[in-house]
Design a protein around this motif. Structure first.
Motif, PDB file in Angstrom:
ATOM      1  N   ARG A  56       0.828  -1.205   0.000  1.00  0.00           N
ATOM      2  CA  ARG A  56       0.000   0.000   0.000  1.00  0.00           C
ATOM      3  C   ARG A  56       0.863   1.254   0.000  1.00  0.00           C
ATOM      4  O   ARG A  56       1.825   1.355   0.736  1.00  0.00           O
ATOM      5  CB  ARG A  56      -0.887   0.052   1.235  1.00  0.00           C
ATOM      6  CG  ARG A  56      -1.937  -1.014   1.278  1.00  0.00           C
ATOM      7  CD  ARG A  56      -2.977  -0.649   2.324  1.00  0.00           C
ATOM      8  NE  ARG A  56      -3.858  -1.751   2.608  1.00  0.00           N
ATOM      9  CZ  ARG A  56      -4.968  -1.999   1.937  1.00  0.00           C
ATOM     10  NH1 ARG A  56      -5.317  -1.236   0.935  1.00  0.00           N
ATOM     11  NH2 ARG A  56      -5.730  -3.007   2.255  1.00  0.00           N
ATOM     12  N   ASP A  57       0.477   2.213  -0.824  1.00  0.00           N
ATOM     13  CA  ASP A  57       1.061   3.548  -0.748  1.00  0.00           C
ATOM     14  C   ASP A  57       0.222   4.352   0.223  1.00  0.00           C
ATOM     15  O   ASP A  57      -0.976   4.108   0.383  1.00  0.00           O
ATOM     16  CB  ASP A  57       1.017   4.249  -2.106  1.00  0.00           C
ATOM     17  CG  ASP A  57       2.018   3.686  -3.097  1.00  0.00           C
ATOM     18  OD1 ASP A  57       2.972   3.017  -2.664  1.00  0.00           O
ATOM     19  OD2 ASP A  57       1.835   3.922  -4.302  1.00  0.00           O
ATOM     20  N   VAL A  58       0.833   5.321   0.871  1.00  0.00           N
ATOM     21  CA  VAL A  58       0.121   6.200   1.790  1.00  0.00           C
ATOM     22  C   VAL A  58       0.210   7.612   1.218  1.00  0.00           C
ATOM     23  O   VAL A  58       1.298   8.144   1.014  1.00  0.00           O
ATOM     24  CB  VAL A  58       0.732   6.149   3.209  1.00  0.00           C
ATOM     25  CG1 VAL A  58      -0.014   7.088   4.145  1.00  0.00           C
ATOM     26  CG2 VAL A  58       0.703   4.728   3.754  1.00  0.00           C
ATOM     27  N   TRP A  59      -0.946   8.178   0.927  1.00  0.00           N
ATOM     28  CA  TRP A  59      -1.027   9.522   0.355  1.00  0.00           C
ATOM     29  C   TRP A  59      -1.658  10.461   1.370  1.00  0.00           C
ATOM     30  O   TRP A  59      -2.360  10.030   2.279  1.00  0.00           O
ATOM     31  CB  TRP A  59      -1.911   9.557  -0.873  1.00  0.00           C
ATOM     32  CG  TRP A  59      -1.540   8.665  -2.010  1.00  0.00           C
ATOM     33  CD1 TRP A  59      -0.430   7.871  -2.133  1.00  0.00           C
ATOM     34  CD2 TRP A  59      -2.298   8.474  -3.195  1.00  0.00           C
ATOM     35  NE1 TRP A  59      -0.463   7.206  -3.324  1.00  0.00           N
ATOM     36  CE2 TRP A  59      -1.598   7.555  -4.000  1.00  0.00           C
ATOM     37  CE3 TRP A  59      -3.490   8.975  -3.662  1.00  0.00           C
ATOM     38  CZ2 TRP A  59      -2.058   7.147  -5.241  1.00  0.00           C
ATOM     39  CZ3 TRP A  59      -3.950   8.570  -4.888  1.00  0.00           C
ATOM     40  CH2 TRP A  59      -3.231   7.664  -5.674  1.00  0.00           C
ATOM     41  N   LEU A  60      -1.442  11.733   1.162  1.00  0.00           N
ATOM     42  CA  LEU A  60      -2.093  12.744   1.985  1.00  0.00           C
ATOM     43  C   LEU A  60      -2.904  13.662   1.088  1.00  0.00           C
ATOM     44  O   LEU A  60      -2.380  14.223   0.128  1.00  0.00           O
ATOM     45  CB  LEU A  60      -1.057  13.565   2.758  1.00  0.00           C
ATOM     46  CG  LEU A  60      -1.615  14.748   3.554  1.00  0.00           C
ATOM     47  CD1 LEU A  60      -2.533  14.261   4.673  1.00  0.00           C
ATOM     48  CD2 LEU A  60      -0.477  15.581   4.121  1.00  0.00           C
ATOM     49  N   LEU A  61      -4.172  13.788   1.391  1.00  0.00           N
ATOM     50  CA  LEU A  61      -5.067  14.751   0.751  1.00  0.00           C
ATOM     51  C   LEU A  61      -5.581  15.627   1.877  1.00  0.00           C
ATOM     52  O   LEU A  61      -6.233  15.130   2.798  1.00  0.00           O
ATOM     53  CB  LEU A  61      -6.230  14.034   0.056  1.00  0.00           C
ATOM     54  CG  LEU A  61      -7.383  14.905  -0.429  1.00  0.00           C
ATOM     55  CD1 LEU A  61      -6.921  15.881  -1.497  1.00  0.00           C
ATOM     56  CD2 LEU A  61      -8.520  14.035  -0.948  1.00  0.00           C
ATOM     57  N   SER A  62      -5.240  16.910   1.858  1.00  0.00           N
ATOM     58  CA  SER A  62      -5.608  17.758   2.983  1.00  0.00           C
ATOM     59  C   SER A  62      -5.999  19.153   2.541  1.00  0.00           C
ATOM     60  O   SER A  62      -5.381  19.723   1.647  1.00  0.00           O
ATOM     61  CB  SER A  62      -4.422  17.851   3.956  1.00  0.00           C
ATOM     62  OG  SER A  62      -4.765  18.625   5.087  1.00  0.00           O
ATOM     63  N   ASN A  63      -7.016  19.681   3.203  1.00  0.00           N
ATOM     64  CA  ASN A  63      -7.377  21.090   3.056  1.00  0.00           C
ATOM     65  C   ASN A  63      -6.439  21.862   3.976  1.00  0.00           C
ATOM     66  O   ASN A  63      -6.726  22.092   5.137  1.00  0.00           O
ATOM     67  CB  ASN A  63      -8.827  21.334   3.479  1.00  0.00           C
ATOM     68  CG  ASN A  63      -9.815  20.754   2.512  1.00  0.00           C
ATOM     69  OD1 ASN A  63      -9.497  20.501   1.360  1.00  0.00           O
ATOM     70  ND2 ASN A  63     -11.031  20.521   2.980  1.00  0.00           N
ATOM     71  N   LEU A  64      -5.299  22.207   3.452  1.00  0.00           N
ATOM     72  CA  LEU A  64      -4.255  22.837   4.246  1.00  0.00           C
ATOM     73  C   LEU A  64      -3.814  24.115   3.558  1.00  0.00           C
ATOM     74  O   LEU A  64      -3.513  24.102   2.363  1.00  0.00           O
ATOM     75  CB  LEU A  64      -3.073  21.865   4.356  1.00  0.00           C
ATOM     76  CG  LEU A  64      -1.976  22.175   5.340  1.00  0.00           C
ATOM     77  CD1 LEU A  64      -2.501  22.133   6.783  1.00  0.00           C
ATOM     78  CD2 LEU A  64      -0.842  21.167   5.199  1.00  0.00           C
ATOM     79  N   ASN A  65      -3.769  25.205   4.303  1.00  0.00           N
ATOM     80  CA  ASN A  65      -3.298  26.445   3.700  1.00  0.00           C
ATOM     81  C   ASN A  65      -1.785  26.564   3.863  1.00  0.00           C
ATOM     82  O   ASN A  65      -1.164  25.851   4.645  1.00  0.00           O
ATOM     83  CB  ASN A  65      -4.047  27.662   4.263  1.00  0.00           C
ATOM     84  CG  ASN A  65      -3.740  27.913   5.723  1.00  0.00           C
ATOM     85  OD1 ASN A  65      -2.589  28.105   6.104  1.00  0.00           O
ATOM     86  ND2 ASN A  65      -4.781  27.915   6.545  1.00  0.00           N
ATOM     87  N   GLU A  66      -1.206  27.476   3.104  1.00  0.00           N
ATOM     88  CA  GLU A  66       0.248  27.620   3.060  1.00  0.00           C
ATOM     89  C   GLU A  66       0.839  27.971   4.424  1.00  0.00           C
ATOM     90  O   GLU A  66       1.894  27.464   4.807  1.00  0.00           O
ATOM     91  CB  GLU A  66       0.605  28.704   2.037  1.00  0.00           C
ATOM     92  CG  GLU A  66       2.071  28.916   1.842  1.00  0.00           C
ATOM     93  CD  GLU A  66       2.361  29.979   0.800  1.00  0.00           C
ATOM     94  OE1 GLU A  66       3.521  30.077   0.411  1.00  0.00           O
ATOM     95  OE2 GLU A  66       1.432  30.695   0.371  1.00  0.00           O
ATOM     96  N   SER A  67       0.182  28.813   5.170  1.00  0.00           N
ATOM     97  CA  SER A  67       0.675  29.228   6.478  1.00  0.00           C
ATOM     98  C   SER A  67       0.734  28.048   7.444  1.00  0.00           C
ATOM     99  O   SER A  67       1.724  27.838   8.145  1.00  0.00           O
ATOM    100  CB  SER A  67      -0.216  30.338   7.046  1.00  0.00           C
ATOM    101  OG  SER A  67       0.249  30.761   8.298  1.00  0.00           O
ATOM    102  N   HIS A  68      -0.321  27.258   7.483  1.00  0.00           N
ATOM    103  CA  HIS A  68      -0.342  26.090   8.362  1.00  0.00           C
ATOM    104  C   HIS A  68       0.689  25.053   7.920  1.00  0.00           C
ATOM    105  O   HIS A  68       1.352  24.431   8.747  1.00  0.00           O
ATOM    106  CB  HIS A  68      -1.742  25.480   8.397  1.00  0.00           C
ATOM    107  CG  HIS A  68      -2.728  26.347   9.104  1.00  0.00           C
ATOM    108  ND1 HIS A  68      -4.067  26.077   9.107  1.00  0.00           N
ATOM    109  CD2 HIS A  68      -2.585  27.496   9.822  1.00  0.00           C
ATOM    110  CE1 HIS A  68      -4.713  27.003   9.797  1.00  0.00           C
ATOM    111  NE2 HIS A  68      -3.831  27.870  10.236  1.00  0.00           N
TER     112      HIS A  68
END
Length: 159
Positions: A56-68
């Protein structure tokens, strides 16, 4: 717009200053806007264990802004690259965010195409149940994250 990378932090600050009447400096606003982050005990180890299973690959999908994002990589150096095989699916880099609505359909099709994956091969973990509606309808296994113990149980059930 800021979370999608369509405007820079300085523009976000200026708009907040106008709208909210904020009188502090840009640096003060950044400190107040960006909370301290902490890892939920056990989650890092869980993702490391999943990643060590090379099936399995582990990916990240996130609502993340540049500052955070900037704070996270300073506070936890290497956290993204050490856990996630693909960690570039960040809303501010992609120019879009996940909403938990039909608007996510194109996002999920893009992810599967970009990652050369099939919906039914994937497990999506999110703390917001509404974000699992579209991927589940497409055949992605969804786990609503509430705590590490429940996450491990759910992952074991899925195999």
């Amino acid at each position: 717009l800021f979370e999608c990378g369509k405007i820079r932090f300085r523009d976000f600050f200026e708009e907040a200053r106008k709208t909210l009447g904020y009188s502090g400096s840009c640096d003060d606003f950044r400190r107040e806007f960006t909370p301290p982050f902490s890892l939920i005990r056990g989650t890092y180890d869980i993702f490391q264990a999943v990643k060590s299973d090379r099936a399995r690959d582990v990916w990240l999908l996130s609502n993340l802004n540049e500052s955070h994002y900037d704070v996270l990589i300073r506070q936890f150096p290497g956290i993204f690259s050490s856990v996630f095989d693909r960690w570039t699916y960040l809303s501010f880099r992609m120019g879009r965010r996940k909403f938990g609505t039909e608007a996510d359909l194109d996002l999920w099709k893009f992810l599967m195409n970009d990652g050369d994956a099939r919906f039914e091969e994937c497990i999506f973990i999110d703390n917001l149940p509404q974000n699992g509606i579209v991927p589940s309808a497409l055949g992605v296994s969804f786990i609503h994250f509430t705590d590490p113990v429940s996450l491990v149980r759910s992952l074991h059930r899925l195999g």
